[in-house]
Scaffold this active site. Structure first.
Site, PDB file in Angstrom:
ATOM      1  N   ASP A  11     -77.219 -21.485 -12.080  1.00  0.00           N
ATOM      2  CA  ASP A  11     -76.023 -22.278 -12.550  1.00  0.00           C
ATOM      3  C   ASP A  11     -75.539 -21.550 -14.011  1.00  0.00           C
ATOM      4  OD1 ASP A  11     -73.864 -23.896 -12.393  1.00  0.00           O
ATOM      5  OD2 ASP A  11     -74.945 -25.319 -13.674  1.00  0.00           O
ATOM      6  N   SER A  12     -74.372 -22.001 -14.210  1.00  0.00           N
ATOM      7  CA  SER A  12     -73.840 -21.538 -15.576  1.00  0.00           C
ATOM      8  C   SER A  12     -74.484 -22.266 -16.546  1.00  0.00           C
ATOM      9  CB  SER A  12     -72.370 -21.900 -15.466  1.00  0.00           C
ATOM     10  OG  SER A  12     -72.089 -23.301 -15.177  1.00  0.00           O
ATOM     11  N   CYS A  74     -73.957 -23.113  -8.703  1.00  0.00           N
ATOM     12  CA  CYS A  74     -72.755 -23.230  -9.312  1.00  0.00           C
ATOM     13  C   CYS A  74     -71.681 -23.064  -8.428  1.00  0.00           C
ATOM     14  CB  CYS A  74     -72.520 -22.120 -10.220  1.00  0.00           C
ATOM     15  SG  CYS A  74     -71.131 -22.310 -11.395  1.00  0.00           S
ATOM     16  N   GLU A 153     -71.738 -33.547 -19.678  1.00  0.00           N
ATOM     17  CA  GLU A 153     -72.910 -32.881 -20.497  1.00  0.00           C
ATOM     18  C   GLU A 153     -73.128 -33.851 -21.701  1.00  0.00           C
ATOM     19  OE1 GLU A 153     -73.836 -29.533 -21.021  1.00  0.00           O
ATOM     20  OE2 GLU A 153     -73.210 -28.570 -18.998  1.00  0.00           O
ATOM     21  N   CYS A 185     -68.239 -29.523  -7.817  1.00  0.00           N
ATOM     22  CA  CYS A 185     -68.654 -28.839  -9.136  1.00  0.00           C
ATOM     23  C   CYS A 185     -70.089 -29.494  -9.538  1.00  0.00           C
ATOM     24  CB  CYS A 185     -67.747 -29.474 -10.365  1.00  0.00           C
ATOM     25  SG  CYS A 185     -68.463 -28.776 -11.927  1.00  0.00           S
ATOM     26  N   HIS A 187     -71.452 -30.677 -11.973  1.00  0.00           N
ATOM     27  CA  HIS A 187     -71.541 -31.483 -13.048  1.00  0.00           C
ATOM     28  C   HIS A 187     -71.281 -33.059 -12.374  1.00  0.00           C
ATOM     29  CE1 HIS A 187     -72.344 -28.428 -15.644  1.00  0.00           C
ATOM     30  NE2 HIS A 187     -72.526 -29.096 -16.660  1.00  0.00           N
TER      31      HIS A 187
HETATM   32  N1  DGL Z   1     -71.479 -24.974 -12.735  1.00  0.00           N
HETATM   33  C1  DGL Z   1     -69.917 -25.155 -12.720  1.00  0.00           C
HETATM   34  C2  DGL Z   1     -69.536 -25.582 -11.239  1.00  0.00           C
HETATM   35  O1  DGL Z   1     -70.056 -25.856 -10.230  1.00  0.00           O
HETATM   36  C3  DGL Z   1     -69.357 -25.991 -13.694  1.00  0.00           C
HETATM   37  C4  DGL Z   1     -69.575 -26.114 -15.001  1.00  0.00           C
HETATM   38  C5  DGL Z   1     -69.151 -24.590 -15.469  1.00  0.00           C
HETATM   39  O2  DGL Z   1     -67.523 -24.654 -15.601  1.00  0.00           O
HETATM   40  O3  DGL Z   1     -69.748 -23.563 -15.664  1.00  0.00           O
HETATM   41  O4  DGL Z   1     -68.358 -25.042 -11.027  1.00  0.00           O
END
Ligand code: DGL
Length: 270
Positions: A11-12, A74, A153, A185, A187
């Site tokens: 993931d990011s 992600c 976050e 998403c 998060h």
């Molecule tokens: N992991 C990203 C997503 O699910 C969210 C956080 C980001 O913007 O990197 O789209």
């Protein structure tokens, strides 16, 4: 292929741990290597070419560690990069958007589906395209909800600040009369109680909230089972955490996403 090799999940940043958590619940004996690209988060505000480049770097690292399959946790990467990763790497690459889209189609009665996601996921039209695979009648309204990422976050998941922001994002979905809301998403599941409460108030008590992490984990389990790729170990699967920056901060916040104590994250360079 070694069926007892770990699954590679990336993931990011730390949001993808919600997917790791769902995977661990669905497949408690699988080893998982989780890579969070904390040095370059967020991906959701970046262009597709950049996100694809970052995704190739993450996947390459996991492949070098001997994973048997890659799960893109992600949504933003899932929106733009799976095909490219399948061309670059000779192993299964699974993503989170199709399972979430399918669950939404199954849940919706009216076919009017709302999606909250990052700017990148919305710009790629990923959920609308995926929903069309399962229903040609469904209408998707996708909205970028970028402020929900920093709220998650920071752990600001209850109270007047998140409620105000969530309401702003939900109002256009009320106008679109959606009966199902996809948290598109990584998060957003952390804000689920607040989102669900506000959605019931604004969109109607019967609104259904879909978390793609759950649907994706179920699909990964089925995928591995159908191909005899699931681990046959009987001991509990290990979780190894890798990050590209700030491992201490990551470990601190990660336990909240994972719902369990987490091992110390190791820093790597991509
Ligand atoms: N992991 C990203 C997503 O699910 C969210 C956080 C980001 O913007 O990197 O789209």
């Amino acid at each position: 292929m070694n069926r007892n090799a770990p699954l590679g999940v990336f993931d990011s940043g730390l949001g993808g741990l919600t997917v790791a958590r769902a995977l661990r619940n669905a497949m408690p004996n699988e080893h998982i290597i989780y890579l969070g690209d904390t040095a370059r988060v967020p991906y959701g505000t970046k262009g597709a070419a950049t996100v694809i480049r970052y995704a190739i770097g993450c996947a390459k690292h996991l492949v070098e560690r001997g994973v048997k399959a890659i799960v893109i946790a992600c949504n933003t990467v899932s929106a733009v990069a799976p095909e490219r990763l399948r061309v670059e790497f000779d192993l299964p690459v699974l993503s989170v958007i199709e399972p979430g889209a399918r669950a939404a189609v199954e849940a919706s009665v009216t076919g009017r589906i709302g999606v909250l996601a990052t700017t990148g996921t919305v710009a790629a039209g990923a959920y609308a395209r995926a929903v069309q695979q399962y229903s040609t009648r469904a209408e998707v309204t996708s909205l970028a909800a970028p402020l929900l990422v920093p709220l998650a976050e920071e752990g600001w998941v209850f109270g007047e600040v998140p409620n105000l922001i969530i309401d702003r994002y939900l109002l256009p979905l009320r106008d679109a009369h959606v009966d199902t809301l996809v948290l598109g998403c990584t998060h957003y599941p952390l804000l689920r109680p607040a989102i669900e409460e506000r959605a019931k108030l604004l969109l109607g008590q019967s609104v259904k909230v879909i978390d793609s992490a759950q649907s994706a984990a179920a699909d990964v389990a089925t995928f591995l089972r159908d191909r005899d790729m699931q681990s046959n170990r009987t001991d509990p699967g290990r979780l190894e955490l890798l990050v590209t920056d700030l491992p201490a901060t990551f470990s601190m916040i990660a336990s909240r996403f994972l719902g369990e104590d987490v091992p110390t994250a190791k820093q790597i360079n991509l």
